[in-house]
Design a protein around this motif. Structure first.
Motif: not given
Length: 247
Positions: A204-208, A230-239, A246-247
């Motif tokens: 997906x390009x729609x990462x969110x 884990x997906x949760x770790x990527x969501x929490x990594x702002x950098x 892209x979000x």
């Protein structure tokens, strides 16, 4: 909400990719890529255009041979297998593009996905897919050319599920669809994973949206793995989100 994969000694990955290198002529599309796909979970494969996401799916499903590396389903190395053998191994691939046969009805398209299964099994499969996608149930006798883009995407996913795969590879299912339709399709996939133990690899390009239903995630950048976990770790990594997602 993202989910964490609970792993113990009895948990096996559905797929493991090791040192995979793929080229198109002189262009290296994947460069020594290694990653894992947990069983009974959604793995989101994310990255910009040209990152190697589609090439990864095509190589897993034996549509393009690697230069080197391994793709294992359990103890079986899939490298060198034929594309035709993948369905028998429990793997279904839905490429980008919503490739339905427009002259056939919704039900006839679904029956194509059940080739090789007996009539009663096919009937059960059709009923199950139509329950998963009520919009298709309403259009069961309609020819596919009359369907909306979202309905066509539901149909190609449903046709792939008719083969009762254990692993489903999906390439950009949200492309060009309204957010409401994307949310419906993704929730249906999430429900199938939770209810049936299906393993989904979601490019997906729609990462969110992808991360909202995934337990595990892989970020590709220019043919290499930039991050996996884990997906949760990527969501929490702002950098990382700003740099790659892209979000």
């Amino acid at each position: 909400m993202t989910r964490d994969v609970v792993r113990d000694e009895a948990t096996l990955d559905a797929l493991t990719v090791s040192d995979l290198t793929v080229r198109y002529g002189a262009v290296t599309a994947l460069d020594s890529v290694s990653l894992r796909v947990p069983r009974g979970a959604v793995t989101a494969v994310l990255g910009a255009n040209g990152a190697g996401k589609t090439t990864l799916l095509r190589t897993i499903s034996a549509l393009h041979p690697p230069v080197s590396g391994h793709i294992r389903m359990g103890e079986v190395d899939l490298v060198g297998a034929s594309p035709e053998s993948m369905s028998r191994r429990g793997l279904s691939h839905v490429p980008e593009g919503r490739g339905v046969i427009v002259e056939l009805t919704v039900e006839e398209n679904l029956r194509l996905g059940a080739l090789g299964r007996n009539t009663s099994a096919a009937a059960v499969g059709i009923d199950r897919v139509l329950t998963m996608f009520p919009a298709l149930a309403e259009r069961r006798a309609s020819t596919a050319h009359t369907l909306s883009g979202g309905e066509r995407q539901m149909l190609v996913i449903g046709r792939a599920l008719m083969a009762t795969p254990t692993i489903l590879l999906l390439d950009e299912p949200s492309l060009g669809l309204a957010p409401r339709v994307v949310a419906q399709i993704f929730q249906t996939l999430r429900d199938s994973v939770d209810a049936d133990g299906l393993t989904v690899v979601l490019v997906e390009q729609n990462a969110r949206s992808a991360l909202s239903i995934a337990e595990h995630a892989v970020v590709l950048s220019l043919g290499t793995v930039a991050r996996e976990g884990p997906a949760a770790d990527l969501v929490g990594d702002e950098e990382l989100r700003h740099a790659y997602l892209g979000f």
